[in-house]
Design a protein around this motif. Structure first.
Motif, PDB file in Angstrom:
ATOM      1  N   SER A 187      50.702  37.682  44.666  1.00  0.00           N
ATOM      2  CA  SER A 187      51.728  37.049  43.840  1.00  0.00           C
ATOM      3  C   SER A 187      51.730  37.590  42.419  1.00  0.00           C
ATOM      4  CB  SER A 187      51.504  35.532  43.799  1.00  0.00           C
ATOM      5  OG  SER A 187      51.616  34.967  45.082  1.00  0.00           O
ATOM      6  N   PHE A 188      50.587  38.132  41.982  1.00  0.00           N
ATOM      7  CA  PHE A 188      50.473  38.675  40.626  1.00  0.00           C
ATOM      8  C   PHE A 188      49.858  40.077  40.692  1.00  0.00           C
ATOM      9  CE2 PHE A 188      50.120  34.057  40.301  1.00  0.00           C
ATOM     10  CZ  PHE A 188      51.069  33.756  39.331  1.00  0.00           C
ATOM     11  N   PRO A 189      50.604  41.040  41.203  1.00  0.00           N
ATOM     12  CA  PRO A 189      50.057  42.392  41.362  1.00  0.00           C
ATOM     13  C   PRO A 189      49.612  43.015  40.045  1.00  0.00           C
ATOM     14  CG  PRO A 189      52.445  42.376  41.701  1.00  0.00           C
ATOM     15  CD  PRO A 189      52.013  40.951  41.667  1.00  0.00           C
ATOM     16  N   ALA A 190      50.234  42.641  38.948  1.00  0.00           N
ATOM     17  CA  ALA A 190      49.846  43.210  37.656  1.00  0.00           C
ATOM     18  C   ALA A 190      48.459  42.739  37.225  1.00  0.00           C
ATOM     19  CB  ALA A 190      50.877  42.850  36.589  1.00  0.00           C
ATOM     20  N   TYR A 191      47.981  41.659  37.837  1.00  0.00           N
ATOM     21  CA  TYR A 191      46.672  41.107  37.472  1.00  0.00           C
ATOM     22  C   TYR A 191      45.615  41.380  38.546  1.00  0.00           C
ATOM     23  CZ  TYR A 191      49.302  38.480  33.958  1.00  0.00           C
ATOM     24  OH  TYR A 191      50.103  38.124  32.899  1.00  0.00           O
ATOM     25  N   ALA A 192      45.927  42.257  39.467  1.00  0.00           N
ATOM     26  CA  ALA A 192      45.015  42.487  40.608  1.00  0.00           C
ATOM     27  C   ALA A 192      43.620  42.925  40.154  1.00  0.00           C
ATOM     28  CB  ALA A 192      45.626  43.527  41.551  1.00  0.00           C
ATOM     29  N   ASP A 193      43.563  43.867  39.225  1.00  0.00           N
ATOM     30  CA  ASP A 193      42.252  44.359  38.778  1.00  0.00           C
ATOM     31  C   ASP A 193      41.457  43.263  38.077  1.00  0.00           C
ATOM     32  OD1 ASP A 193      42.791  46.839  39.819  1.00  0.00           O
ATOM     33  OD2 ASP A 193      43.473  47.690  37.894  1.00  0.00           O
ATOM     34  N   ARG A 194      42.122  42.500  37.254  1.00  0.00           N
ATOM     35  CA  ARG A 194      41.427  41.429  36.530  1.00  0.00           C
ATOM     36  C   ARG A 194      40.977  40.324  37.489  1.00  0.00           C
ATOM     37  NH1 ARG A 194      45.229  39.759  31.613  1.00  0.00           N
ATOM     38  NH2 ARG A 194      43.422  38.412  31.139  1.00  0.00           N
ATOM     39  N   LEU A 195      41.774  40.069  38.517  1.00  0.00           N
ATOM     40  CA  LEU A 195      41.379  39.080  39.512  1.00  0.00           C
ATOM     41  C   LEU A 195      40.150  39.537  40.292  1.00  0.00           C
ATOM     42  CD1 LEU A 195      44.924  38.028  40.765  1.00  0.00           C
ATOM     43  CD2 LEU A 195      43.201  36.469  39.815  1.00  0.00           C
ATOM     44  N   ARG A 196      40.116  40.820  40.659  1.00  0.00           N
ATOM     45  CA  ARG A 196      38.940  41.343  41.365  1.00  0.00           C
ATOM     46  C   ARG A 196      37.700  41.273  40.479  1.00  0.00           C
ATOM     47  NH1 ARG A 196      42.735  45.017  43.662  1.00  0.00           N
ATOM     48  NH2 ARG A 196      42.433  46.486  41.937  1.00  0.00           N
ATOM     49  N   THR A 197      37.875  41.579  39.194  1.00  0.00           N
ATOM     50  CA  THR A 197      36.748  41.492  38.266  1.00  0.00           C
ATOM     51  C   THR A 197      36.252  40.066  38.132  1.00  0.00           C
ATOM     52  OG1 THR A 197      37.549  43.404  37.010  1.00  0.00           O
ATOM     53  CG2 THR A 197      36.015  41.926  35.897  1.00  0.00           C
ATOM     54  N   ALA A 198      37.175  39.117  38.083  1.00  0.00           N
ATOM     55  CA  ALA A 198      36.805  37.704  37.978  1.00  0.00           C
ATOM     56  C   ALA A 198      36.018  37.255  39.206  1.00  0.00           C
ATOM     57  CB  ALA A 198      38.049  36.845  37.798  1.00  0.00           C
ATOM     58  N   ALA A 199      36.496  37.661  40.384  1.00  0.00           N
ATOM     59  CA  ALA A 199      35.797  37.290  41.618  1.00  0.00           C
ATOM     60  C   ALA A 199      34.405  37.916  41.661  1.00  0.00           C
ATOM     61  CB  ALA A 199      36.618  37.731  42.833  1.00  0.00           C
ATOM     62  N   ARG A 200      34.304  39.174  41.236  1.00  0.00           N
ATOM     63  CA  ARG A 200      32.996  39.839  41.228  1.00  0.00           C
ATOM     64  C   ARG A 200      32.041  39.148  40.255  1.00  0.00           C
ATOM     65  NH1 ARG A 200      34.688  44.544  40.563  1.00  0.00           N
ATOM     66  NH2 ARG A 200      34.370  44.812  38.323  1.00  0.00           N
ATOM     67  N   THR A 201      32.571  38.737  39.095  1.00  0.00           N
ATOM     68  CA  THR A 201      31.740  38.029  38.117  1.00  0.00           C
ATOM     69  C   THR A 201      31.232  36.713  38.690  1.00  0.00           C
ATOM     70  OG1 THR A 201      32.965  39.006  36.270  1.00  0.00           O
ATOM     71  CG2 THR A 201      31.696  37.013  35.814  1.00  0.00           C
ATOM     72  N   PHE A 202      32.115  35.985  39.367  1.00  0.00           N
ATOM     73  CA  PHE A 202      31.712  34.727  39.991  1.00  0.00           C
ATOM     74  C   PHE A 202      30.607  34.966  41.015  1.00  0.00           C
ATOM     75  CE2 PHE A 202      31.959  31.652  43.405  1.00  0.00           C
ATOM     76  CZ  PHE A 202      32.008  30.428  42.747  1.00  0.00           C
ATOM     77  N   ASP A 203      30.754  35.976  41.855  1.00  0.00           N
ATOM     78  CA  ASP A 203      29.739  36.274  42.874  1.00  0.00           C
ATOM     79  C   ASP A 203      28.411  36.691  42.246  1.00  0.00           C
ATOM     80  OD1 ASP A 203      31.438  35.650  44.917  1.00  0.00           O
ATOM     81  OD2 ASP A 203      32.051  37.722  45.328  1.00  0.00           O
ATOM     82  N   GLU A 204      28.479  37.449  41.159  1.00  0.00           N
ATOM     83  CA  GLU A 204      27.253  37.915  40.512  1.00  0.00           C
ATOM     84  C   GLU A 204      26.401  36.762  40.005  1.00  0.00           C
ATOM     85  OE1 GLU A 204      28.526  40.561  37.483  1.00  0.00           O
ATOM     86  OE2 GLU A 204      28.712  42.296  38.800  1.00  0.00           O
TER      87      GLU A 204
END
Length: 230
Positions: A174-191
């Protein structure tokens, strides 16, 4: 005269011999007497306590083992130190390598591990954690707030067992322009949640900025959930 002189000469000698005979004390009573004397508390008032004695004994055994190892190692002490340094470097290298692998965990748990709350409640909790410098908890609650906000806007399908990676991938449609930032956020949460890495103020600030931007962003409704344009 001669005989008398001889007797006179020998008399003192014999008397001296009788007086010089040492007093012999039997061996067993002498040992017992020495033990009784040494058992006097005056001789032991400065002795180390039992714990110190045990530590001294342990260090003595360790010293013996290290000395024995140095004696059998090529190069002696220098060789032993070289081996120890190599082992330390190997441990550090493994730690760094394992740490790098855990940045992207192959498996991660559910995003919501407790009774679901609203996005606003998670944001408030995140702000409280941040004010206390508890960055791990702040990041976790901010990520949950981000996902719940999208669910409340019906841009994500509610999924109690969803992982952070799955939520980020779905939100990116739904927000392709934010895809990279969303992946970074998810990775940060997992870390911070599963990777054992401490959260930081910078990571929390980036996640907060993403949450705020998504609240005001308009979704790309021309993209279907499968990622193809309708």
């Amino acid at each position: 005269m001669t005989r008398g002189g001889n007797m006179t000469a020998l008399g003192p000698l014999m008397a001296r011999s009788d007086n010089d005979i040492p007093v012999r004390t039997p061996r067993v009573p002498a040992r017992e007497a020495a033990e009784r004397e040494l058992s006097d508390p005056r001789y032991h008032q400065h002795d180390p306590n039992p714990i110190q004695q045990a530590l001294d004994w342990l260090w003595a055994r360790v010293d013996e083992l290290v000395s024995a190892a140095a004696g059998t190692t090529p190069g002696g002490w220098i060789g032993l130190l070289a081996i120890a340094a190599f082992v330390v470097l190997l441990i550090v290298a493994l730690r760094l390598r394992l740490g790098a692998v855990r940045r992207t965990p192959t498996t991660s748990g559910a995003l919501f591990a407790e009774t679901p709350r609203t996005a606003a409640e998670h944001r408030s909790a995140a702000d409280r954690h941040a004010a206390e410098g508890r960055w791990n908890e702040a990041i976790q609650d901010r990520m949950r707030a981000l996902v719940l906000a999208l669910e409340e806007r019906t841009l994500l399908t509610p999924g109690p067992g969803r992982t952070a990676d799955e939520a980020a991938a779905e939100a990116a449609r739904s927000f392709p322009a934010y895809a990279d930032r969303l992946r970074t956020a998810a990775r940060t949460f997992d870390e911070v949640t599963y990777g054992g890495r401490p959260g930081t103020e910078r990571a929390y600030t980036l996640l907060t900025s993403l949450d705020t931007d998504l609240q005001h962003a308009k979704p790309d409704l021309a993209i279907t959930p499968t990622g193809s344009r309708g």
